[in-house]
Design an enzyme around this catalytic site. Sequence first.
Site, short mmCIF file in Angstrom:
data_model
loop_
_atom_site.label_atom_id
_atom_site.label_comp_id
_atom_site.label_asym_id
_atom_site.label_seq_id
_atom_site.Cartn_x
_atom_site.Cartn_y
_atom_site.Cartn_z
N HIS A 43 0.82 -1.21 0.00
CA HIS A 43 0.00 0.00 0.00
C HIS A 43 0.86 1.26 0.00
O HIS A 43 2.06 1.23 0.30
CB HIS A 43 -0.90 0.01 1.25
CG HIS A 43 -0.12 -0.02 2.52
ND1 HIS A 43 0.48 1.10 3.06
CD2 HIS A 43 0.18 -1.04 3.36
CE1 HIS A 43 1.11 0.77 4.18
NE2 HIS A 43 0.95 -0.53 4.39
N GLU A 45 -2.44 -7.02 7.53
CA GLU A 45 -1.08 -6.95 8.04
C GLU A 45 -0.89 -7.93 9.19
O GLU A 45 -1.84 -8.34 9.87
CB GLU A 45 -0.75 -5.53 8.48
CG GLU A 45 0.63 -5.31 9.07
CD GLU A 45 1.78 -5.67 8.15
OE1 GLU A 45 1.91 -6.86 7.81
OE2 GLU A 45 2.57 -4.77 7.80
#
Length: 208
Positions: free
Chosen positions: A8, A90
């Site tokens: 990202h 994550e």
Amino acid sequence: MKIYFIRHGETDWNLQKRLQGQEDIPMNAAGQEQAAQCAKYLSAYWKAAGLSKPIIVTSPLSRARDTAAQIAKALDIPETEMIQDNALMERDYGRYSGMTYEERAELEKSHADTPEIESREHTAQRVWHAVDVYREKCRLSGRENLILVTHGGCIRSALRAIAEAEIDWDVLLLNAGITILEDLEGRFQLVEHNQSAETLLNSVVTHI
């Protein structure tokens, strides 16, 4: 087929060198621009290389989801076709989340009550399980490319599980950086690691 791991765009916590874990920290202005540039150059790379339409899977955390949305738009894929999967979230840093790297090191040094952290092995297992699921989806739909928009800890954990991946682990992953693996009948070969979409485009253009 090829698998594209994309990190990202930047967040304020990235700038502050804080562990984000599964906290939903949005991209900052710089991160939004990184995602836009990644999408722009990735689209040009896709056309220059003559690649077929990919399947796009993203972590549901906004920093990844918003990066994926820009990529989908650039590749003319409706956002409704993007798949969100918690397996690409994550790595869970528990109560370490929000700490700077220095604060984490001090806590570990003090031998204080340290929080539970998801192991790299567990993170890798869930990521590779997702890869297996979407590889099969690609096979059934005749797709040859799989894009996974996820997080630094996920990508590094997944790559550590591949014996063939010779990587300098001291180098941090670029925000909006791309790592490409080729699926050779279940064995994964590292093709590109930690490259910007612009660099990938330039590599294709110079060989045309």
